[in-house]
Design a protein around this motif. Structure first.
Motif, short mmCIF file in Angstrom:
data_model
loop_
_atom_site.label_atom_id
_atom_site.label_comp_id
_atom_site.label_asym_id
_atom_site.label_seq_id
_atom_site.Cartn_x
_atom_site.Cartn_y
_atom_site.Cartn_z
N MET A 99 -11.52 11.14 5.33
CA MET A 99 -12.55 12.09 5.78
C MET A 99 -13.12 12.87 4.60
N LEU A 100 -12.23 13.31 3.69
CA LEU A 100 -12.71 14.02 2.51
C LEU A 100 -13.59 13.13 1.65
N GLN A 101 -13.22 11.85 1.55
CA GLN A 101 -14.02 10.93 0.76
C GLN A 101 -15.41 10.77 1.35
N TYR A 102 -15.46 10.59 2.68
CA TYR A 102 -16.75 10.48 3.35
C TYR A 102 -17.57 11.76 3.13
N THR A 103 -16.91 12.87 3.29
CA THR A 103 -17.60 14.15 3.19
C THR A 103 -18.18 14.36 1.79
N LEU A 156 -19.34 14.08 10.01
CA LEU A 156 -19.69 13.65 11.36
C LEU A 156 -19.61 12.13 11.50
N PHE A 157 -20.15 11.43 10.49
CA PHE A 157 -20.08 9.96 10.54
C PHE A 157 -18.62 9.47 10.55
N PHE A 158 -17.77 10.11 9.74
CA PHE A 158 -16.35 9.70 9.71
C PHE A 158 -15.69 9.89 11.08
N ILE A 159 -15.99 11.03 11.70
CA ILE A 159 -15.42 11.30 13.02
C ILE A 159 -15.89 10.28 14.04
N LEU A 195 -17.07 7.21 13.43
CA LEU A 195 -16.54 5.88 13.13
C LEU A 195 -15.05 5.76 13.47
N GLN A 196 -14.29 6.77 13.02
CA GLN A 196 -12.84 6.69 13.20
C GLN A 196 -12.39 7.13 14.59
N GLY A 197 -13.11 7.99 15.20
CA GLY A 197 -12.67 8.52 16.48
C GLY A 197 -13.31 7.84 17.68
N VAL A 198 -14.46 7.19 17.49
CA VAL A 198 -15.16 6.57 18.63
C VAL A 198 -15.36 5.08 18.40
N TYR A 199 -16.03 4.74 17.32
CA TYR A 199 -16.43 3.35 17.10
C TYR A 199 -15.21 2.44 16.86
N LYS A 200 -14.29 2.83 15.97
CA LYS A 200 -13.16 1.99 15.63
C LYS A 200 -12.21 1.79 16.83
N PRO A 201 -11.88 2.83 17.61
CA PRO A 201 -11.05 2.60 18.80
C PRO A 201 -11.72 1.66 19.80
#
Length: 412
Positions: free
Chosen positions: A1-5, A394-397, A399-405
């Protein structure tokens, strides 16, 4: 997340930095990069836009007239003068203004201008009718016989002394000498003989003749003190006739104007005008004990004139402040004058703006604009970093919280 941010924040900061930079210059000096140095390339369009905005929007004719309408010009001027004057006394300020104006005057140049203009005015003016009207007005409105009385009284006073009698005797002796010495030798001989005989028999007595003429002169002057004396009546009739001739007779008018032109051509008023202006300036500017005028044995010097002028200015100022009709008229006149200036000279605003901006080089124009919005530009760069970082998070959240699951769910 920090990397994305951090990646998104860095991209946002770099994007805004690039966007702001290309507005003003070529990045890294690379002129081949398209769509860069927008402001320098569009300098003429920018100048035209600013001129149009200032002339037709910010300082339009209608807006300027509305602002002028809201201002009470006369009252503002009165308040300004009152604030600058000590204790509301404008006389001292007026005197200082007059003094400062006088010190800067070139009296020689002014005298030349007055001389030229007066000569030109007199040359183009038929003075005869005006002179006739002036004489007629003086006769009808003035005390003509009273003036003649003063002339007669002055003549009587001057003719009553022993010097007059002696002057008459000298005149008779001169005439006697002239009579004896005229003609040839024979005539001179006979004349001298006749004069000697007359003097020896007391038939010719210059002393008695001078006394008789002196007495006749005194009697004549006493008779002239009568307003109905025939000579005084004749003089008044002749003056009336002169006034009429000056107004109605073309030959008299022509003769007067011819004499006037000759006088203007031969006589220069410049020295007198210059001397008068210098004397008047000295009277007003410098305090001195010298006598400038003598009016009925009362000396008038610079302090008297200054006091009179100051009193006049103060009295007029108080009258002006209390005269509402005068102030309303002046207010109306000043606003109409201002409106006419706005209508006729409004384009000067655009010309001034255009001339000012046209003198700016591309580098100076860029620096000028940047200096006015420098803080805002820094904030834009910071905003780009913050917004990019927020979007990265926001994109990380997402991708990781909605799209990937969801993707893992479909794959399983």
């Amino acid at each position: 997340m920090l990397q994305y941010t951090f990646e998104a924040g860095l991209v946002g900061a770099l994007a805004d930095l690039f966007a702001i930079t290309v507005l003003f210059r070529h990045p890294f000096g690379w002129k081949w990069v398209p769509h860069t140095a927008i402001i320098p390339k569009n300098r003429n369009k920018l100048v035209d836009g600013v001129v149009n905005m200032v002339e037709n929007e910010i300082l339009s004719k209608q807006m300027l007239k509305e602002k002028v309408e809201q201002i009470h010009i006369v009252e503002e001027v009165i308040s300004w003068i009152e604030r600058r004057s000590s204790g509301g006394q404008v006389a001292e300020q007026g005197w200082n203004l007059l003094s400062g104006f006088l010190t800067k005057l070139d009296l020689k140049e002014i005298a030349q201008l007055i001389d030229v203009q007066s000569r030109k005015g007199l040359s183009n003016t038929n003075v005869a009718p005006y002179a006739g009207k002036a004489i007629l007005w003086t006769l009808e409105k003035g005390d003509f016989q009273g003036w003649l009385d003063k002339i007669v009284q002055s003549a009587s006073s001057r003719a009553s002394g022993y010097e007059v009698k002696r002057a008459i005797k000298k005149l008779l002796e001169k005439e006697k000498s002239k009579y004896i010495n005229e003609g040839n030798s024979l005539k001179k001989f006979f004349k001298k003989t006749v004069v000697k005989i007359a003097e020896s028999t007391d038939s010719l007595n210059l002393e008695e003749a001078a006394d008789a003429l002196y007495d006749d002169l005194q009697n004549f002057l006493r008779e002239l003190s009568n307003p109905r004396h025939e000579l005084r009546v004749l003089i008044e009739e002749m003056v009336y006739k002169l006034a009429s001739n000056l107004q109605n007779r073309s030959d008299v008018s022509k003769a007067v104007n011819s004499w006037k032109d000759e006088v203007i051509e031969r006589i220069s008023l410049l020295p007198s005008i210059e001397a008068l202006l210098i004397k008047f300036k000295d009277i007003l500017m410098y305090s001195t004990d010298s006598k400038y005028f003598i009016l009925e044995k009362n000396n008038v010097n610079s302090s008297d004139i200054r006091e009179w002028i100051s009193s006049f200015m103060q009295t007029y100022w108080e009258w002006f402040k209390s005269n509402e009709s005068m102030k309303d008229w002046l207010e109306k006149y000043l606003k109409e004058f201002t409106y006419s200036i706005i209508d006729s000279e409004h384009s000067l605003i655009g010309q001034i703006v255009r001339k000012t901006l046209s003198n700016f080089t591309e580098q100076k124009l860029v620096h000028f604009i940047e200096s006015k919005v420098e803080i805002d530009l820094q904030r834009i760069r910071v905003n780009g970093a913050f917004i990019g970082a927020a979007l990265g998070a926001l994109f990380f959240i997402v991708l990781q919280g909605v799209y990937k699951p969801l993707l893992n769910l479909f794959n399983s």
